[in-house]
Design a protein around this motif. Structure first.
Motif, PDB file in Angstrom:
ATOM      1  N   LEU A   1      -4.655 -48.159 -24.245  1.00  0.00           N
ATOM      2  CA  LEU A   1      -3.934 -48.046 -25.508  1.00  0.00           C
ATOM      3  C   LEU A   1      -3.303 -49.359 -25.979  1.00  0.00           C
ATOM      4  N   VAL A   2      -3.489 -50.425 -25.221  1.00  0.00           N
ATOM      5  CA  VAL A   2      -2.959 -51.729 -25.643  1.00  0.00           C
ATOM      6  C   VAL A   2      -3.482 -52.144 -27.022  1.00  0.00           C
ATOM      7  N   PRO A   3      -4.807 -52.052 -27.297  1.00  0.00           N
ATOM      8  CA  PRO A   3      -5.293 -52.412 -28.640  1.00  0.00           C
ATOM      9  C   PRO A   3      -4.688 -51.549 -29.746  1.00  0.00           C
ATOM     10  N   VAL A   4      -4.507 -50.266 -29.464  1.00  0.00           N
ATOM     11  CA  VAL A   4      -3.912 -49.359 -30.461  1.00  0.00           C
ATOM     12  C   VAL A   4      -2.479 -49.784 -30.770  1.00  0.00           C
ATOM     13  N   ILE A   5      -1.720 -50.073 -29.729  1.00  0.00           N
ATOM     14  CA  ILE A   5      -0.322 -50.496 -29.891  1.00  0.00           C
ATOM     15  C   ILE A   5      -0.252 -51.813 -30.657  1.00  0.00           C
ATOM     16  N   ALA A   6      -1.133 -52.751 -30.312  1.00  0.00           N
ATOM     17  CA  ALA A   6      -1.157 -54.050 -31.002  1.00  0.00           C
ATOM     18  C   ALA A   6      -1.498 -53.882 -32.472  1.00  0.00           C
ATOM     19  N   GLY A   7      -2.451 -52.993 -32.768  1.00  0.00           N
ATOM     20  CA  GLY A   7      -2.849 -52.754 -34.149  1.00  0.00           C
ATOM     21  C   GLY A   7      -1.721 -52.183 -34.989  1.00  0.00           C
ATOM     22  N   ILE A   8      -0.996 -51.207 -34.443  1.00  0.00           N
ATOM     23  CA  ILE A   8       0.138 -50.600 -35.155  1.00  0.00           C
ATOM     24  C   ILE A   8       1.249 -51.637 -35.350  1.00  0.00           C
ATOM     25  N   SER A   9       1.527 -52.404 -34.322  1.00  0.00           N
ATOM     26  CA  SER A   9       2.589 -53.415 -34.389  1.00  0.00           C
ATOM     27  C   SER A   9       2.274 -54.467 -35.441  1.00  0.00           C
ATOM     28  N   TYR A  10       1.029 -54.880 -35.503  1.00  0.00           N
ATOM     29  CA  TYR A  10       0.611 -55.878 -36.488  1.00  0.00           C
ATOM     30  C   TYR A  10       0.862 -55.378 -37.906  1.00  0.00           C
ATOM     31  N   GLU A  11       0.494 -54.126 -38.167  1.00  0.00           N
ATOM     32  CA  GLU A  11       0.657 -53.580 -39.517  1.00  0.00           C
ATOM     33  C   GLU A  11       2.123 -53.508 -39.903  1.00  0.00           C
ATOM     34  N   PHE A  12       2.985 -53.198 -38.936  1.00  0.00           N
ATOM     35  CA  PHE A  12       4.420 -53.155 -39.228  1.00  0.00           C
ATOM     36  C   PHE A  12       4.940 -54.548 -39.567  1.00  0.00           C
ATOM     37  N   ILE A  13       4.598 -55.551 -38.739  1.00  0.00           N
ATOM     38  CA  ILE A  13       5.069 -56.917 -38.969  1.00  0.00           C
ATOM     39  C   ILE A  13       4.516 -57.456 -40.289  1.00  0.00           C
ATOM     40  N   ARG A  14       3.275 -57.134 -40.575  1.00  0.00           N
ATOM     41  CA  ARG A  14       2.653 -57.577 -41.828  1.00  0.00           C
ATOM     42  C   ARG A  14       3.406 -56.993 -43.025  1.00  0.00           C
ATOM     43  N   LYS A  15       3.714 -55.708 -42.940  1.00  0.00           N
ATOM     44  CA  LYS A  15       4.453 -55.043 -44.018  1.00  0.00           C
ATOM     45  C   LYS A  15       5.864 -55.596 -44.126  1.00  0.00           C
ATOM     46  N   ALA A  16       6.506 -55.821 -42.988  1.00  0.00           N
ATOM     47  CA  ALA A  16       7.878 -56.335 -42.985  1.00  0.00           C
ATOM     48  C   ALA A  16       7.952 -57.712 -43.633  1.00  0.00           C
ATOM     49  N   GLY A  17       6.920 -58.522 -43.429  1.00  0.00           N
ATOM     50  CA  GLY A  17       6.924 -59.875 -43.969  1.00  0.00           C
ATOM     51  C   GLY A  17       6.807 -59.948 -45.470  1.00  0.00           C
ATOM     52  N   SER A  18       6.307 -58.884 -46.097  1.00  0.00           N
ATOM     53  CA  SER A  18       6.112 -58.888 -47.550  1.00  0.00           C
ATOM     54  C   SER A  18       6.967 -57.845 -48.256  1.00  0.00           C
ATOM     55  N   SER A  19       7.895 -57.226 -47.531  1.00  0.00           N
ATOM     56  CA  SER A  19       8.704 -56.156 -48.111  1.00  0.00           C
ATOM     57  C   SER A  19      10.191 -56.441 -47.935  1.00  0.00           C
TER      58      SER A  19
END
Length: 351
Positions: free
Chosen positions: A250-268
């Motif tokens: 589940l490491v790739p799944v966790i990394a994928g979710i985390s990336y989307e959060f950080i990406r959203k946080a950076g532009s919101s």
């Protein structure tokens, strides 16, 4: 200094040895302050593996490959900066036996092989230290501590993860070379915040800007840990070996979710997202430090090599006054430790 929060600039980078790497799309620049006080700027292109296939750019998948790309580029630029501080006595144009074997075996691809091995090895160590080891400690406690039940395992595992992560950051922050790397890390953040808050990129304006940024790699790693804790509290099994398998798979799944959060946080600038981003910002109190003016100058040169901040401000309707160039100030000699110990990269990345 009044802030005019603008849209995300899209630039990001990391601290390297006595310098900064800044990346804007497929171009990156490494600016390094040499021991004689001069600054070397090297600009290159890096397309990475994320842009090779459309599938790699899909939400929740792109995070995995973006992370790998960032590790590859981070190692590459750190190695580049280290070359400026090699001891002359230790330097030789002649390759050692291992380097010669690699060259004979893989030819021009030898560097890529070394880079790939380094990235894979780093990922294995990280998974072992922050995923497998905490679970192992929790399993040991379940076996030998009477009050610990299977339901307590994921909670104990989560606590151990956070302790290990914070302890690791605190320990490396005590190293002299890492202290300076964290100062350059702060300079990198300050430059990006200066631009994204609508200010002209000068040493004075950068100095006044915040050293904390929501798109920081430190925040990403913390989000990975938090999401993994929540996920494994929800996904439970009493079969011990299956616990370890799920952590790894589940490491790739966790990394994928985390990336989307950080990406959203950076532009919101959403209040809820800002609140959720606060733990990562607090953690940056460890991984970023206030830089000196000469460090800020290096960061500015790295930014200007790959990003037209004047055009960015113009496009966002920010009125500017002409920038007066100043001579470098506050130069400091490099610490002797750099000739003995060159560990650490100040890893940081943006989206």
């Amino acid at each position: 200094m009044r802030n005019n929060k603008l849209c995300s600039s899209g630039i990001g980078g990391q601290a390297v040895m006595e310098g900064i790497m800044m990346r804007n799309k497929e171009r990156y620049a490494v600016a390094v302050r040499q021991s004689d006080g001069s600054v070397v700027v090297d600009t290159q292109e890096y397309k990475g593996i994320t842009g090779k296939y459309k599938l790699f750019q899909a939400p929740f998948i792109r995070g995995i490959f973006s992370f790998i790309d960032s590790m590859i580029l981070g190692i590459k630029t750190l190695t580049f900066s280290a070359k400026f501080f090699d001891d002359e006595a230790d330097y030789s144009d002649e390759p050692d036996k291992f380097e010669q074997w690699l060259a004979d075996k893989f030819g021009d691809k030898a560097e890529k092989v070394i880079m790939g091995f380094t990235v894979v090895f780093s990922i294995i160590i990280a998974i072992g230290l922050f995923m497998v080891l905490p679970l192992f400690i929790a399993d040991i406690m379940e076996r030998y501590v009477s009050w610990v039940t299977p339901g307590h395992v994921p909670v104990i595992e989560g606590i151990v993860k956070m302790i290990l992560f914070i302890a690791y950051l605190l320990l490396i922050s005590l190293m002299n070379d890492i202290k300076r790397t964290f100062m350059y890390h702060g300079a990198e953040h300050k430059c990006i915040n200066c631009i994204e808050n609508g200010h002209v990129l000068t040493v004075e304006n950068v100095r006044k800007s915040s050293r904390y940024h929501k798109r920081c790699g430190t925040s990403f790693l913390l989000v990975v840990l938090i999401i993994s804790i929540v996920m494994f509290i929800l996904i439970r099994t009493d079969i011990v070996w299956l616990r370890y398998v799920t952590r790894i798979l589940l490491v790739p799944v966790i990394a994928g979710i985390s990336y989307e959060f950080i990406r959203k946080a950076g532009s919101s600038d959403n209040k809820i997202i800002n609140v959720l981003s606060m733990p990562g910002m607090w953690m940056q109190k460890i991984t970023t430090k206030e830089p000196t003016n000469d460090m800020i100058e290096v960061a500015i040169e790295a930014v200007e090599a790959v990003f037209d901040w004047e055009q960015y401000l113009d496009e966002n309707g920010i009125r500017r006054t002409p920038v007066r160039k100043v001579m470098p100030v506050d130069k400091q000699p490099l610490p002797k430790e750099y000739k003995k110990d060159r560990k650490g990269s100040g890893y940081n990345w943006k989206f």
